[in-house]
Scaffold this motif. Structure first.
Motif, mmCIF file in Angstrom:
data_model
loop_
_atom_site.group_PDB
_atom_site.id
_atom_site.type_symbol
_atom_site.label_atom_id
_atom_site.label_comp_id
_atom_site.label_asym_id
_atom_site.label_seq_id
_atom_site.Cartn_x
_atom_site.Cartn_y
_atom_site.Cartn_z
ATOM 1 N N UNK A 6 34.137 71.458 86.845
ATOM 2 C CA UNK A 6 33.392 71.181 85.620
ATOM 3 C C UNK A 6 34.183 71.672 84.413
ATOM 4 N N UNK A 7 33.835 71.103 83.240
ATOM 5 C CA UNK A 7 34.585 71.371 82.026
ATOM 6 C C UNK A 7 33.652 71.742 80.870
ATOM 7 N N UNK A 8 34.128 72.656 80.015
ATOM 8 C CA UNK A 8 33.496 72.855 78.719
ATOM 9 C C UNK A 8 33.808 71.646 77.846
ATOM 10 N N UNK A 9 32.991 71.426 76.808
ATOM 11 C CA UNK A 9 33.163 70.244 75.957
ATOM 12 C C UNK A 9 33.149 70.652 74.491
ATOM 13 N N UNK A 10 34.117 70.151 73.742
ATOM 14 C CA UNK A 10 34.091 70.326 72.295
ATOM 15 C C UNK A 10 33.792 68.984 71.642
ATOM 16 N N UNK A 11 33.002 69.027 70.595
ATOM 17 C CA UNK A 11 32.594 67.845 69.836
ATOM 18 C C UNK A 11 33.123 67.980 68.419
ATOM 19 N N UNK A 12 33.568 66.875 67.822
ATOM 20 C CA UNK A 12 34.006 66.920 66.437
ATOM 21 C C UNK A 12 33.262 65.881 65.606
ATOM 22 N N UNK A 13 32.975 66.264 64.372
ATOM 23 C CA UNK A 13 32.613 65.284 63.356
ATOM 24 C C UNK A 13 33.904 64.592 62.908
ATOM 25 N N UNK A 56 29.445 74.516 74.955
ATOM 26 C CA UNK A 56 29.680 73.435 73.994
ATOM 27 C C UNK A 56 30.106 74.015 72.647
ATOM 28 N N UNK A 57 31.083 73.359 72.032
ATOM 29 C CA UNK A 57 31.598 73.729 70.718
ATOM 30 C C UNK A 57 31.505 72.522 69.802
ATOM 31 N N UNK A 58 31.034 72.738 68.573
ATOM 32 C CA UNK A 58 31.058 71.683 67.554
ATOM 33 C C UNK A 58 32.054 72.090 66.484
ATOM 34 N N UNK A 61 26.343 76.510 71.339
ATOM 35 C CA UNK A 61 26.439 77.956 71.201
ATOM 36 C C UNK A 61 27.687 78.393 70.456
ATOM 37 N N UNK A 62 28.520 77.412 70.033
ATOM 38 C CA UNK A 62 29.777 77.717 69.360
ATOM 39 C C UNK A 62 30.032 76.685 68.271
ATOM 40 N N UNK A 63 30.526 77.143 67.116
ATOM 41 C CA UNK A 63 30.883 76.217 66.036
ATOM 42 C C UNK A 63 32.189 76.664 65.399
ATOM 43 N N UNK A 64 33.002 75.678 65.011
ATOM 44 C CA UNK A 64 34.252 75.931 64.293
ATOM 45 C C UNK A 64 34.192 75.178 62.973
ATOM 46 N N UNK A 65 34.297 75.904 61.881
ATOM 47 C CA UNK A 65 34.102 75.346 60.548
ATOM 48 C C UNK A 65 35.419 75.395 59.783
ATOM 49 N N UNK A 66 36.031 74.238 59.574
ATOM 50 C CA UNK A 66 37.289 74.143 58.850
ATOM 51 C C UNK A 66 36.979 73.793 57.396
ATOM 52 N N UNK A 67 37.207 74.710 56.479
ATOM 53 C CA UNK A 67 36.924 74.494 55.058
ATOM 54 C C UNK A 67 35.529 73.943 54.839
#
Length: 228
Positions: free
Chosen positions: A33-40, A112-114, A136-142
């Motif tokens: 199984x894999x973790x998943x990252x999502x992007x706008x 999951x990461x957004x 449960x995780x978010x990465x905010x670029x600018x």
């Protein structure tokens, strides 16, 4: 050139508008199984930031564990789509359900990461605050916090608080004006409510090249390989 590439596929369903592309890491296997990252702003992450290539190299270097990436495009009215829009969260939830049904994922929020940049960063923050059951995780670029302050006011006033297990990564260029102040405000707030987070400051402006440069830091923050 010697690094094995992952595979990028599109969700071929009538409802998948705006488009959704899925990156499967090299050697994707149904035996794990894999973790998943999502992007706008999926097309920008795919074509310009070149997220699949970054992932290929980080995985080959064993800097991160293999992950699936889901790159979700914006609607024609990007500004409205990412302005604390409940329709965005509804579409996001539908994409998450599809990915969990069709791929071998860890189907929990902590896996999951957004990620998002600029207004997309605002959308990622929205997902982390309002859908802790999904992310449960978010990465905010600018991230720009402009518009609809009623969403954030209850948090800053202490009437609400983020999920205790939320993890946040943020970056901002010191030449980004008001966005620098937005990130500093979030930094102080997250420290006050004891949310685990990291902030990266760069001597740069508001641009894709900078976001590409700091993507490695964001990914290793969340997915650093235990082997390293």
């Amino acid at each position: 050139p010697s690094v094995a590439p992952g595979e990028v596929v599109v969700i071929d369903e009538p409802w998948a508008i705006p488009a959704v592309h899925i990156y499967l890491p090299p050697g994707y296997s149904k035996a794990r199984r894999y973790s998943v990252l999502y992007t706008a702003d999926g097309s920008a992450w795919n074509r310009f930031i070149r997220l699949p290539t970054i992932l290929d190299n980080l995985i080959a270097d064993r800097a991160i564990t293999p992950v699936i990436a889901v790159m979700i495009d914006a609607t024609a009215d990007r500004s409205d789509w990412y302005s604390w829009n409940p329709q965005y969260l509804a579409y996001l939830a539908r994409v998450v359900a599809y990915v969990d049904q069709h791929y071998l994922t860890f189907p929990e929020a902590r896996h999951r990461l957004h990620m998002g940049s600029s207004a997309g960063g605002r959308a990622a923050l929205q997902a982390g605050l309002l859908r802790p059951d999904l992310f449960g995780n978010v990465a905010l670029f600018s991230p720009s916090l402009a518009s609809s302050p009623h969403v954030l006011a209850p948090y800053f006033l202490g009437e609400k608080r983020p999920a205790r297990n939320l993890r946040v990564w943020m970056s901002v260029g010191t030449m980004e004006g008001s966005i620098v102040e937005d990130v500093k405000l979030l930094d102080r707030y997250l420290a006050r409510v004891h949310v685990s987070h990291r902030v990266v400051y760069t001597a740069a402006g508001h641009n894709i090249g900078t976001w590409r440069h700091v993507t490695r830091d964001a990914l290793t923050y969340f997915y650093s390989s235990p082997a390293r």
